[in-house]
Scaffold this motif. Structure first.
Motif, PDB file in Angstrom:
ATOM      1  N   UNK A 188       0.859  -1.186   0.000  1.00  0.00           N
ATOM      2  CA  UNK A 188       0.000   0.000   0.000  1.00  0.00           C
ATOM      3  C   UNK A 188       0.895   1.236   0.000  1.00  0.00           C
ATOM      4  N   UNK A 189       0.824   2.014  -1.084  1.00  0.00           N
ATOM      5  CA  UNK A 189       1.721   3.156  -1.282  1.00  0.00           C
ATOM      6  C   UNK A 189       0.951   4.470  -1.184  1.00  0.00           C
ATOM      7  N   UNK A 190       1.541   5.429  -0.496  1.00  0.00           N
ATOM      8  CA  UNK A 190       0.961   6.777  -0.391  1.00  0.00           C
ATOM      9  C   UNK A 190       1.992   7.767  -0.925  1.00  0.00           C
ATOM     10  N   UNK A 191       1.592   8.529  -1.933  1.00  0.00           N
ATOM     11  CA  UNK A 191       2.505   9.475  -2.578  1.00  0.00           C
ATOM     12  C   UNK A 191       2.194  10.904  -2.142  1.00  0.00           C
ATOM     13  N   UNK A 192       3.090  11.546  -1.373  1.00  0.00           N
ATOM     14  CA  UNK A 192       2.860  12.936  -0.986  1.00  0.00           C
ATOM     15  C   UNK A 192       2.839  13.863  -2.198  1.00  0.00           C
ATOM     16  N   UNK A 193       3.672  13.580  -3.207  1.00  0.00           N
ATOM     17  CA  UNK A 193       3.735  14.431  -4.389  1.00  0.00           C
ATOM     18  C   UNK A 193       2.437  14.434  -5.168  1.00  0.00           C
ATOM     19  N   UNK A 194       1.875  13.257  -5.377  1.00  0.00           N
ATOM     20  CA  UNK A 194       0.606  13.157  -6.112  1.00  0.00           C
ATOM     21  C   UNK A 194      -0.602  13.352  -5.215  1.00  0.00           C
ATOM     22  N   UNK A 195      -0.404  13.235  -3.881  1.00  0.00           N
ATOM     23  CA  UNK A 195      -1.499  13.229  -2.921  1.00  0.00           C
ATOM     24  C   UNK A 195      -2.491  12.104  -3.256  1.00  0.00           C
ATOM     25  N   UNK A 196      -1.915  10.930  -3.554  1.00  0.00           N
ATOM     26  CA  UNK A 196      -2.706   9.774  -3.926  1.00  0.00           C
ATOM     27  C   UNK A 196      -2.205   8.551  -3.150  1.00  0.00           C
ATOM     28  N   UNK A 197      -3.082   7.548  -3.035  1.00  0.00           N
ATOM     29  CA  UNK A 197      -2.675   6.253  -2.487  1.00  0.00           C
ATOM     30  C   UNK A 197      -2.976   5.183  -3.524  1.00  0.00           C
ATOM     31  N   UNK A 198      -2.263   4.066  -3.411  1.00  0.00           N
ATOM     32  CA  UNK A 198      -2.516   2.963  -4.333  1.00  0.00           C
ATOM     33  C   UNK A 198      -1.974   1.676  -3.733  1.00  0.00           C
ATOM     34  N   UNK A 199      -2.746   0.577  -3.879  1.00  0.00           N
ATOM     35  CA  UNK A 199      -2.276  -0.730  -3.428  1.00  0.00           C
ATOM     36  C   UNK A 199      -1.949  -1.582  -4.634  1.00  0.00           C
ATOM     37  N   UNK A 200      -0.702  -2.021  -4.721  1.00  0.00           N
ATOM     38  CA  UNK A 200      -0.276  -2.852  -5.834  1.00  0.00           C
ATOM     39  C   UNK A 200      -0.696  -4.306  -5.652  1.00  0.00           C
ATOM     40  N   UNK A 201      -1.349  -4.599  -4.517  1.00  0.00           N
ATOM     41  CA  UNK A 201      -1.857  -5.939  -4.283  1.00  0.00           C
ATOM     42  C   UNK A 201      -3.296  -6.109  -4.718  1.00  0.00           C
ATOM     43  N   UNK A 202      -4.175  -5.156  -4.320  1.00  0.00           N
ATOM     44  CA  UNK A 202      -5.602  -5.317  -4.628  1.00  0.00           C
ATOM     45  C   UNK A 202      -6.123  -4.262  -5.583  1.00  0.00           C
ATOM     46  N   UNK A 203      -5.310  -3.241  -5.902  1.00  0.00           N
ATOM     47  CA  UNK A 203      -5.731  -2.241  -6.874  1.00  0.00           C
ATOM     48  C   UNK A 203      -6.520  -1.086  -6.297  1.00  0.00           C
ATOM     49  N   UNK A 204      -6.728  -1.054  -4.971  1.00  0.00           N
ATOM     50  CA  UNK A 204      -7.436   0.083  -4.376  1.00  0.00           C
ATOM     51  C   UNK A 204      -6.585   1.338  -4.537  1.00  0.00           C
ATOM     52  N   UNK A 205      -7.196   2.421  -4.956  1.00  0.00           N
ATOM     53  CA  UNK A 205      -6.437   3.658  -5.149  1.00  0.00           C
ATOM     54  C   UNK A 205      -7.338   4.862  -5.166  1.00  0.00           C
ATOM     55  N   UNK A 206      -6.750   6.026  -4.931  1.00  0.00           N
ATOM     56  CA  UNK A 206      -7.538   7.251  -4.963  1.00  0.00           C
ATOM     57  C   UNK A 206      -6.847   8.379  -4.234  1.00  0.00           C
ATOM     58  N   UNK A 207      -7.622   9.392  -3.873  1.00  0.00           N
ATOM     59  CA  UNK A 207      -7.081  10.515  -3.125  1.00  0.00           C
ATOM     60  C   UNK A 207      -7.618  10.491  -1.695  1.00  0.00           C
ATOM     61  N   UNK A 208      -7.410  11.561  -0.958  1.00  0.00           N
ATOM     62  CA  UNK A 208      -7.771  11.554   0.461  1.00  0.00           C
ATOM     63  C   UNK A 208      -9.279  11.434   0.660  1.00  0.00           C
ATOM     64  N   UNK A 209     -10.057  11.922  -0.304  1.00  0.00           N
ATOM     65  CA  UNK A 209     -11.520  11.842  -0.185  1.00  0.00           C
ATOM     66  C   UNK A 209     -11.984  10.412  -0.397  1.00  0.00           C
ATOM     67  N   UNK A 217      -2.360  17.869 -11.960  1.00  0.00           N
ATOM     68  CA  UNK A 217      -2.650  17.537 -10.558  1.00  0.00           C
ATOM     69  C   UNK A 217      -3.538  16.300 -10.509  1.00  0.00           C
ATOM     70  N   UNK A 218      -2.958  15.105 -10.407  1.00  0.00           N
ATOM     71  CA  UNK A 218      -3.751  13.874 -10.445  1.00  0.00           C
ATOM     72  C   UNK A 218      -4.866  13.820  -9.407  1.00  0.00           C
ATOM     73  N   UNK A 219      -4.568  14.210  -8.168  1.00  0.00           N
ATOM     74  CA  UNK A 219      -5.577  14.110  -7.111  1.00  0.00           C
ATOM     75  C   UNK A 219      -6.772  15.006  -7.388  1.00  0.00           C
ATOM     76  N   UNK A 220      -6.517  16.176  -7.951  1.00  0.00           N
ATOM     77  CA  UNK A 220      -7.612  17.095  -8.272  1.00  0.00           C
ATOM     78  C   UNK A 220      -8.454  16.558  -9.427  1.00  0.00           C
ATOM     79  N   UNK A 221      -7.789  15.983 -10.443  1.00  0.00           N
ATOM     80  CA  UNK A 221      -8.530  15.406 -11.571  1.00  0.00           C
ATOM     81  C   UNK A 221      -9.418  14.267 -11.093  1.00  0.00           C
ATOM     82  N   UNK A 222      -8.879  13.427 -10.222  1.00  0.00           N
ATOM     83  CA  UNK A 222      -9.637  12.285  -9.728  1.00  0.00           C
ATOM     84  C   UNK A 222     -10.921  12.713  -9.027  1.00  0.00           C
TER      85      UNK A 222
END
Length: 640
Positions: free
Chosen positions: A48-69, A558-563
């Motif tokens: 489970x990865x959290x990127x401060x630069x993108x302000x996004x999270x993503x799990x390379x195991x189950x595919x869950x991903x998104x922003x803080x919302x 801004x990936x998080x804003x687009x999402x």
């Protein structure tokens, strides 16, 4: 959208994703990102990865991903407005009045009316309980079951009158039309008129984690059938995803939850001070229930009835809870049947002592197995040892397996060395490698005993999707797996709609190219004059591409804003989140991968021109497309 884009963006920017997720998941910094164990599936190695630069999270195991919302929406089971309000409160942002689209307004209004009708019904049932016609229900709850008035009020318990259209007439008087009342699950409307779903029953309002009434359970007074009746599923109520008492248990200070079988068990335990008790809602325990519990705890104690049905229910629940990584114990209530009966006879302190003595779930399973054999018979005794050894092969870690071998040996008086050798021989016989887990075969056997195939099948489907997500990149020269398989865009276990192979390939090419551009903005220079956002003909990818190309041109990608613009559609935001989080930084490091990039650009552009030729409106336009198709054959892209 429910709110203006600038408001959503303000809330998102004022809630740093690392700070928010750190409150739920233990994160460790590695390079530019943070990693931890995924809260959305069971894993032992952090993916489970959290990127401060993108302000996004993503799990390379189950595919869950998104922003803080989206994280709050997934973790807390919040709606978008609820998640945004929670983050706004956290950041001190005052939200304006929501702006709804017509469709969103209709959906929100409908759910609000359902909640309003349920609240009115709950108040009505509570009122009836204290009236002369409700004495039968009150005597049952207060005198027979020993519930205090304070407890009755706390859980909002009530009574549905013997008159079969009582509530129907009440709600009609409040202005609700038949077409709406049909959707509430409270009444049945036919040509002859309406009749109540519940009558002559004590009523248990079912609340969500935000203390809103979403459904009801009712116990019949007398010998009627069924004894317990639940609301049918509605737009608010999904019994496989809600747990009775969770609205109170989630605030308990205990580190574990007590899982019961019924409403009155939960209520009795709460009255006795065990406010961490919950129960499934008239249905077998499901993977969805386990995932909901996992959000609040990783330790549970099963307090099911001590009869045969309760033992079977425990055997069904154990593998489901293990599937999501729970630590499980089973409480012994003998000589009494259930928690309510135990506490009435023994008291709260004795029950707390039993909690401290709760049985490890594996040792409980061995105890249950042992009852099937007559150990004074040598043949039966041997069979018991063999079956126990098979169960021990579930443990893939040698140290953990050895600890359980010692425990079983000690408790069941089986010589340790003989049991250890038997386990090893069985493992070899079944073709297992050293340390490999026998969990699939053994768990399958346990499930057959408990009749739990359906729940395990769903869990297996969920696990397979996770495997696809994790392994998909290697299969496509660095490209992400099909989002509807690997990323679960349509939900765990859902069947993917089959498309022609060519169309699937085109979707993958568009997704792969878009992901490359997001991960490596310098690639925009390589495709300048060749590819534009209009070449992404798949609707969702075209929308994202348009925003990505414009953001890159303005230097504000801004990936998080687009999402955030896709949050209202669960399928879309999961697929878009995957685009913004794929790890492709090393995917163009050799000649084969550079060639793959060039070929992907070619496929996307060719498909765009082919689509345009089908839609050409005049000869001149078609001739220009043919010219561009001919020029495309000479396309050469260098990444050096």
């Amino acid at each position: 959208m429910y709110y203006p884009d600038e408001v959503i963006e303000e809330v998102r920017m004022k809630n740093d994703i690392v700070d928010v997720i750190s409150g739920y998941v233990k994160l460790q910094k590695k390079g530019a990102s943070y990693f931890g164990l995924c809260p959305f599936h069971n894993e032992k190695s952090p993916s489970f990865s959290v990127s401060p630069g993108k302000q996004m999270y993503y799990c390379f195991g189950c595919g869950a991903g998104g922003n803080v919302i989206t994280f709050l929406m997934e973790y807390e089971n919040y709606t978008f407005p609820e998640a945004l309000q929670s983050l706004a409160d956290r950041a001190g942002v005052n939200l304006p009045k929501m702006e709804y689209s017509k469709e969103a307004r209709e959906q929100a209004d409908f759910k609000a009316r359902l909640l309003e009708a349920n609240k009115l019904a709950a108040n009505y049932f509570y009122y009836q309980l204290k009236q002369p016609q409700g004495q039968l229900g009150y005597q049952y709850l207060h005198d027979k079951r020993g519930l205090k008035d304070e407890t009755i009020r706390h859980f909002g318990l009530g009574y549905a009158n013997k008159t079969s259209d009582d509530l129907y007439r009440y709600l009609k008087d409040k202005g609700y039309e038949d077409s709406f009342l049909k959707e509430t699950g409270l009444v049945t409307v036919e040509e002859r008129g309406g009749r109540d779903k519940f009558w002559n029953r004590v009523m248990f309002p079912i609340m969500d984690v935000n203390n809103r009434v979403i459904g009801f359970g009712g116990r019949v007074m007398g010998d009627g059938e069924p004894k317990y009746l639940n609301s049918p599923e509605t737009k608010l109520f999904d019994k496989s995803r809600n747990l009775y008492g969770l609205n109170y248990a989630r605030t308990s200070r205990e580190k574990f939850f007590l899982i019961c079988e019924g409403y009155l068990d939960v209520i009795s335990l709460h009255q006795a001070g065990f406010t961490n008790a919950v129960a499934s809602l008239g249905t077998a325990f499901t993977v969805q229930h386990a995932n909901v519990l996992k959000r609040y705890t990783d330790q549970v104690i099963l307090t099911y009835d001590s009869d045969g049905a309760g033992v079977k229910a425990a055997l069904r629940a154990i593998p489901i809870l293990k599937e999501v990584g729970m630590s499980i114990k089973v409480l012994n209530m003998r000589p009494y049947k259930d928690p309510d009966e135990f506490i009435k006879n023994m008291g709260a302190e004795a029950f707390r002592e039993r909690i401290g003595e709760a049985r490890n779930s594996f040792m409980f399973e061995v105890d249950v197995l042992k009852k099937d054999y007559q150990l004074e018979d040598p043949e039966q005794k041997t069979k018991f040892y063999l079956e126990t050894a098979k169960m021990l092969l579930r443990f893939g870690e040698p140290l953990e397996r050895d600890n359980y071998i010692q425990a079983v040996s000690r408790e069941h008086m089986i010589p340790y060395e003989e049991l250890r050798q038997l386990v090893n021989r069985l493992g070899m016989t079944m073709g297992l490698k050293a340390g490999e887990s026998y969990s699939k075969q053994a768990a399958g056997r346990t499930n057959r005993q408990a009749g739990a195939y359906s729940e395990r099948g769903e869990a297996a489907s969920r696990g397979q999707s996770a495997g696809n997500a994790q392994g998909g990149y290697a299969q496509e020269s660095g490209g992400p797996p099909d989002s509807q398989e690997g990323y679960g865009a349509r939900g765990p276990g859902a069947k993917r709609e089959k498309r022609p192979a060519k169309e699937d390939g085109i979707r993958k090419s568009q997704r792969l190219l878009l992901t490359w551009l997001i991960e490596n903005p310098e690639l925009f220079d390589k495709i300048d004059g060749i590819i534009t956002a209009d070449d992404f003909v798949e609707d969702l990818y075209h929308q994202v591409a348009d925003e990505v190309f414009r953001g890159h041109a303005a230097g504000t990608l801004n990936p998080a804003a687009i999402l955030s613009r896709y949050i209202n559609d669960e399928d879309q935001y999961k697929e878009v989140a995957a685009l913004f989080n794929a790890s492709l930084s090393d995917s163009l490091s050799n000649e084969e991968q550079k060639k793959a990039f060039s070929e992907t650009v070619y496929k996307v552009r060719k498909n765009s021109l082919d689509t345009a030729s089908k839609n050409a409106k005049d000869i001149a336009g078609l001739q220009e497309i043919i010219r561009q198709q001919a020029a495309l054959k000479q396309l050469r892209i260098t990444l050096d």
